[in-house]
Design an enzyme around this catalytic site. Structure first.
Site, PDB file in Angstrom:
ATOM      1  N   ARG B 236       0.836  -1.278   0.182  1.00 31.29           N
ATOM      2  CA  ARG B 236      -0.041   0.056  -0.275  1.00 31.29           C
ATOM      3  C   ARG B 236       0.821   1.125  -0.096  1.00 31.29           C
ATOM      4  NH1 ARG B 236      -3.758  -2.428  -1.680  1.00 31.29           N
ATOM      5  NH2 ARG B 236      -5.775  -2.715  -0.671  1.00 31.29           N
ATOM      6  N   ASP B 260       4.444   0.603  -7.156  1.00 31.88           N
ATOM      7  CA  ASP B 260       3.488  -0.059  -7.893  1.00 31.88           C
ATOM      8  C   ASP B 260       2.129   0.538  -7.147  1.00 31.88           C
ATOM      9  OD1 ASP B 260       1.977  -1.496  -9.892  1.00 31.88           O
ATOM     10  OD2 ASP B 260       0.972  -2.697  -8.291  1.00 31.88           O
ATOM     11  N   GLU B 265      -3.879   7.598  -5.268  1.00 34.20           N
ATOM     12  CA  GLU B 265      -4.119   6.827  -6.671  1.00 34.20           C
ATOM     13  C   GLU B 265      -5.155   7.627  -7.459  1.00 34.20           C
ATOM     14  OE1 GLU B 265      -3.746   2.812  -6.210  1.00 34.20           O
ATOM     15  OE2 GLU B 265      -1.678   2.791  -5.243  1.00 34.20           O
ATOM     16  N   HIS B 284      -0.552   0.460  -9.846  1.00 36.92           N
ATOM     17  CA  HIS B 284      -1.227  -0.425  -9.215  1.00 36.92           C
ATOM     18  C   HIS B 284      -1.693  -1.644  -9.776  1.00 36.92           C
ATOM     19  CE1 HIS B 284      -3.659  -0.849  -5.040  1.00 36.92           C
ATOM     20  NE2 HIS B 284      -3.212  -2.219  -5.545  1.00 36.92           N
ATOM     21  N   SER B 286       0.229  -5.016 -10.361  1.00 35.55           N
ATOM     22  CA  SER B 286       1.064  -5.675  -9.817  1.00 35.55           C
ATOM     23  C   SER B 286       0.254  -7.405  -9.795  1.00 35.55           C
ATOM     24  CB  SER B 286       1.999  -5.967  -8.619  1.00 35.55           C
ATOM     25  OG  SER B 286       1.202  -5.840  -7.453  1.00 35.55           O
TER      26      SER B 286
END
Lengths: 327, 327
Positions: B236, B260, B265, B284, B286
């Site tokens: 996170r 990532d 976001e 984000h 992965s």
């Protein structure tokens, strides 16, 4: 050393005359001090110095100077070692037919190259090249990527490099098939290549360059691959018909490719290959991890100790086949 | 469904009222047809619809709408499922103290994320981002790269994702240490984190976001890492003090990093993070491999069947801790 010295067979007290094809002295040869008399040659001086060498160390393995100089007159070294896995750059009929023993750097590059192939497979599956493009454009664009576990790879070339690639891809839960010249347990013969390529998600070229393998990856074989499949070449450039690969990518016969080796190296800035869509171009570096030159130097020293002691050499190349035969 | 309907406990013949936080219907719920009455909500309508739902499916896990709507008046669903591994975006004291069961998508993302981490580790070791830069410039520049075999990784977060990362890195012959909240066999406690980070070549953040882990990767810890080491966050965003990481990279305290996930976001085009030297930014993604939405849908259906049959649910989150306790 001069022309009156007998070119072969120094007495037990004489130092071995070691000719190194490279401008720079290789690392890690210090242990040979006093026992070896080192002389350097480049492409222009190799022919004249060759007759006075007991051993030739081909340190600049990008050069084809040996292939050109070897057929000339005079005696020849009894042993040639090349600091590379492939020997295609030095073999010529005169060397093949001579008594000279040829050894290679078998073993040094296996694990690094296997990791490099895994890096390319994962980078393509996870769409990393596009991620870098988008980062440069400061653009947040989520995409779905691919799992590699459960996909299928066909690795062509059953030497230590191909086998290391298989081990590493298997560790990522990729189902692998290995294709070699001679079918045996765990290795498929060349007759199965088409079938295995047609069902593979990843085709990896790790074969030695020989008359049999020259241009083996051509339009017919790229046309046989799945549209979602990718092709990777870390072997030798001439295994691949480069224009056919570029066409296969432009026409989307396959989804992507990575070339670390090329028919002509270094690739000049004018080459169209730099900009083929879906093609990753790298400068023949797959096996060259930090410390690789030291490892190559140490490997030569180990072989030299065996040679000086009259023991059989390791990594002896089958000169007709063009590689070290496997077990 | 209207305000006169009892908001909880439908009779055996009544369909379950399933509220889905997302504009689009999730895939793979067809098996529930006739047994489930689906209604959709977004951030603006969630509060008014929450009292009439038996079950809440948080399909849009990027939204913090649940955390904002939950404390409002009226009855609440007895079960909340989030299609994500982390639950930080939905937890609030009122939900924690309620009788509502919270489940997560534990298991779906483990292997994809582990592969993604391996892709980043190998890409950084093999200098692939630089390879792409050089390719764009049509420049052949040979470099030495790094072997990953024999390097050391410290993986922070001992849930199924962290453990899958450890398995995958070990398969690449990377020596790994796993750090979790509670030390047990094979898992180091938080007290050992500094020591393990200081000797790691790779530090991977895969922890849940809780009060204990918020901002845990800060200037002090980046300053403790080796100059050759790299940091990867797939957990996170708020686990990392982003500005401290950017500074650590600018000052070359560490050699590289990949994020990532981010505190905010999507990352806006104005963010300085896009251009920090040595930082890889991805959106984000992965864990999101082809078919991931189908897997999340099927996972919910499986959990629903257990719930409808009165069986104990799996993937039940310890609401106080903020994750599913491990074994």
């Amino acid at each position: 050393m001069n022309a009156s010295t007998s070119p072969h067979g120094p007495g037990p007290q004489s130092p071995t005359r070691l000719l190194v094809l490279d401008a720079e002295p290789p690392p890690r040869l210090g242990r040979l001090t006093g026992r070896v008399q080192i002389e350097h040659a480049d492409a222009t001086t190799l022919a004249e110095r060759l007759p006075y060498a007991d051993v030739l160390l081909v340190w600049d393995f990008t050069s084809d100077a040996v292939r050109r100089a070897w057929p000339g007159g005079g005696p020849r070294p009894r042993w040639v070692h090349t600091a590379s896995a492939g020997v295609d750059h030095l073999m010529c009929p005169e060397l093949t037919e001579s008594d000279t023993v040829v050894t290679n750097a078998r073993g040094v590059f296996d694990q690094p190259i296997a990791e490099y192939v895994a890096a390319l497979v994962l980078a393509m599956a996870k769409d990393l090249p596009r991620t870098w493009d988008l980062q440069r454009q400061r653009e947040w664009r989520h995409r779905e990527s691919q799992r590699v576990a459960g996909t299928r790879a066909c690795v062509v070339g059953s030497g230590p490099i191909g086998r290391a690639i298989v081990r590493t891809l298997k560790a990522l839960d990729i189902t692998t098939a290995l294709v070699g010249r001679t079918p045996r347990t765990g290795i498929h013969g060349p007759g199965e290549l088409d079938r295995l390529m047609a069902r593979a998600d990843w085709v990896v070229s790790a074969a030695p360059l020989t008359q049999d393998t020259y241009g083996m990856f051509d339009a017919r074989r790229f046309g046989m691959m799945q549209p979602s499949a990718r092709f990777i070449n870390i072997g030798r450039g001439q295994l691949v018909v480069e224009e056919a690969l570029a066409e296969a990518l432009r026409k989307r016969w396959i989804a992507g490719a990575a070339l670390d080796v090329f028919a002509h190296e270094p690739l000049g800035p004018e080459s169209p290959l730099w900009q083929v869509p879906g093609l990753i171009v790298s400068p023949h570096m797959s096996g060259d991890t930090v410390g690789w030159r030291d490892e190559l130097g140490m490997q030569f020293v180990e072989l030299y100790e065996r040679w000086a002691a009259g023991m059989p050499l390791q990594n002896v190349v089958d000169k007709k086949r063009g590689y070290v035969p496997g077990h």
